[in-house]
Scaffold this active site. Structure first.
Site, PDB file in Angstrom:
ATOM      1  N   HIS A   1       0.844  -1.195   0.000  1.00 29.07           N
ATOM      2  CA  HIS A   1       0.000   0.000   0.000  1.00 29.07           C
ATOM      3  C   HIS A   1       0.875   1.240   0.000  1.00 29.07           C
ATOM      4  O   HIS A   1       1.822   1.351   0.786  1.00 29.07           O
ATOM      5  CB  HIS A   1      -0.912   0.023   1.227  1.00 29.07           C
ATOM      6  CG  HIS A   1      -1.629   1.337   1.414  1.00 29.07           C
ATOM      7  ND1 HIS A   1      -1.424   2.159   2.508  1.00 29.07           N
ATOM      8  CD2 HIS A   1      -2.536   1.981   0.625  1.00 29.07           C
ATOM      9  CE1 HIS A   1      -2.172   3.238   2.390  1.00 29.07           C
ATOM     10  NE2 HIS A   1      -2.861   3.151   1.266  1.00 29.07           N
ATOM     11  N   SER A   2       0.598   2.180  -0.899  1.00 28.81           N
ATOM     12  CA  SER A   2       1.287   3.464  -0.941  1.00 28.81           C
ATOM     13  C   SER A   2       2.798   3.251  -1.058  1.00 28.81           C
ATOM     14  O   SER A   2       3.265   2.693  -2.041  1.00 28.81           O
ATOM     15  CB  SER A   2       0.911   4.277   0.305  1.00 28.81           C
ATOM     16  OG  SER A   2       1.240   5.633   0.153  1.00 28.81           O
ATOM     17  N   MET A   3       3.591   3.685  -0.074  1.00 30.98           N
ATOM     18  CA  MET A   3       5.032   3.471  -0.140  1.00 30.98           C
ATOM     19  C   MET A   3       5.361   1.991  -0.296  1.00 30.98           C
ATOM     20  O   MET A   3       6.299   1.615  -1.007  1.00 30.98           O
ATOM     21  CB  MET A   3       5.699   4.023   1.121  1.00 30.98           C
ATOM     22  CG  MET A   3       7.217   3.856   1.138  1.00 30.98           C
ATOM     23  SD  MET A   3       7.957   4.307   2.738  1.00 30.98           S
ATOM     24  CE  MET A   3       7.540   2.831   3.720  1.00 30.98           C
TER      25      MET A   3
END
Length: 359
Positions: free
Chosen positions: A110-112
């Site tokens: 998720h994300s990073m």
């Protein structure tokens, strides 16, 4: 290994990696599963970000290990004399996989964490079977003067290292700050993240109990090295495995790091050979809001083009062993490396104080 069969909460584990560090993690699903998945959280988040989606995947027979990156959640911080680089997260992923003795595996980020999954898949294609990117693809880029960036990072380093942690009188004060900075996060999701992000301490001035955030304060400092967008695209060109990219409908409005964010993401997607894209209702943390909107898509992606079928949650241990034996007879046992025992841990105390497991 003391097994916790509660799929919802997962099992707290500690993974001793080759650098002598114990990585905090949570585990779901059968250890003997042929479907192995590492789950990577976003910046300043932790393994609890997968508490809603991981149980659903685990019930279908997928083994999931969600780690706390160093400096996040219950994992320790790097020494004060060390600088922080995003490449450290890549080596952490590889070290964890080696400690688990996983020869191949999938990654959900998720994300990073999705960005780190992209780099791992591009740099070590023989290890990664497929990746699931939640609300991000590639890593942050910036067209900057690298020398000036290094100078600025070094100038602020001492200030950040000497910064005293902010102390809060109660947990609600931290939750209110989280909501103020991230108004899109649902209350239940925000609370779940904070459960793994705060610790109780004694105030040195008042002697009273108070609370502080666990994460390494250096994480909010400037990055020394950041890729240029052209370098990110070259990296994405190297991804060989299938990629499932899932976006939240409102995340682009909340996550505007750059004005031309949409164009950048579209450009990146054009560089991925085997891409499936899905848009679902929700914010940047959509995976903690409405898992029914996309969980089936992830399952179909994980099991497609394989001689595998979903493992019902009611499958008995004997049936799983029979299935394992049949797969081994077919000679398709390249990913059936059993994890060695991981020590159980308690979320109320930092992992750095726990004894090292025998891996």
């Amino acid at each position: 290994m003391n097994t916790n069969n509660n799929f919802s909460n997962g099992e707290e584990v500690s993974i001793h990696i080759g650098t002598g560090i114990d990585i905090a993690a949570k585990a779901w699903g059968p250890k003997e599963s042929s479907q192995k998945m590492l789950a990577l959280h976003g910046w300043l988040d932790n393994a609890n970000t997968f508490d809603f989606i991981a149980p659903i995947l685990a019930e279908k027979g997928i083994r999931i290990i969600a780690i706390d990156f160093i400096g996040h959640g219950l994992s320790p911080h790097k020494p004060s004399w060390c600088n922080l680089y995003y490449t450290d997260y890549i080596t952490q992923v590889l070290d964890v996989a080696e400690a688990l003795q996983w020869k191949t595996f999938s990654i959900m980020g998720h994300s990073m964490g999705a960005g780190i999954a992209s780099i791992v898949a591009a740099s070590m294609p023989h290890l990664v079977e497929r990746i699931i990117c939640l609300d991000f693809i590639g890593i942050l880029s910036k067209e900057q003067d690298q020398i000036k960036a290094i100078q600025f990072a070094m100038q602020t380093r001492t200030t950040i290292n000497n910064r005293k942690p902010h102390l809060y009188n109660n947990k609600q004060a931290i939750f209110d700050k989280l909501k103020a900075n991230n108004p899109w996060i649902k209350d239940e999701a925000g609370q779940r993240l904070l459960d793994r992000s705060i610790e109780s301490v004694i105030s040195p001035t008042t002697g009273e109990q108070c609370y502080k955030l666990r994460h390494d304060p250096r994480l909010v400092g400037p990055s020394i090295f950041i890729m240029r967008e052209a370098e990110v695209l070259l990296m994405l060109d190297e991804i060989q495995c299938p990629v499932l990219l899932i976006w939240g409908t409102t995340s682009s409005q909340q996550f505007q790091i750059k004005k031309n964010w949409t164009q950048i993401m579209e450009g990146r997607m054009s560089h991925i050979k085997n891409l499936k894209q899905l848009v679902v209702p929700g914010s940047h943390h959509f995976h903690m809001e409405n898992t029914s909107a996309f969980s089936q898509d992830i399952l179909e992606f994980m099991f497609e083009e394989k001689d595998l079928s979903f493992t019902p949650s009611s499958t008995t241990q004997q049936q799983q062993q029979q299935q394992q034996s049949a797969e081994n007879k077919k000679g398709d046992n390249h990913n059936q490396i059993a994890e060695q025992d991981l020590s159980t841990s308690n979320t109320s105390s930092p992992i750095i104080s726990k004894p090292k497991p025998n891996l």
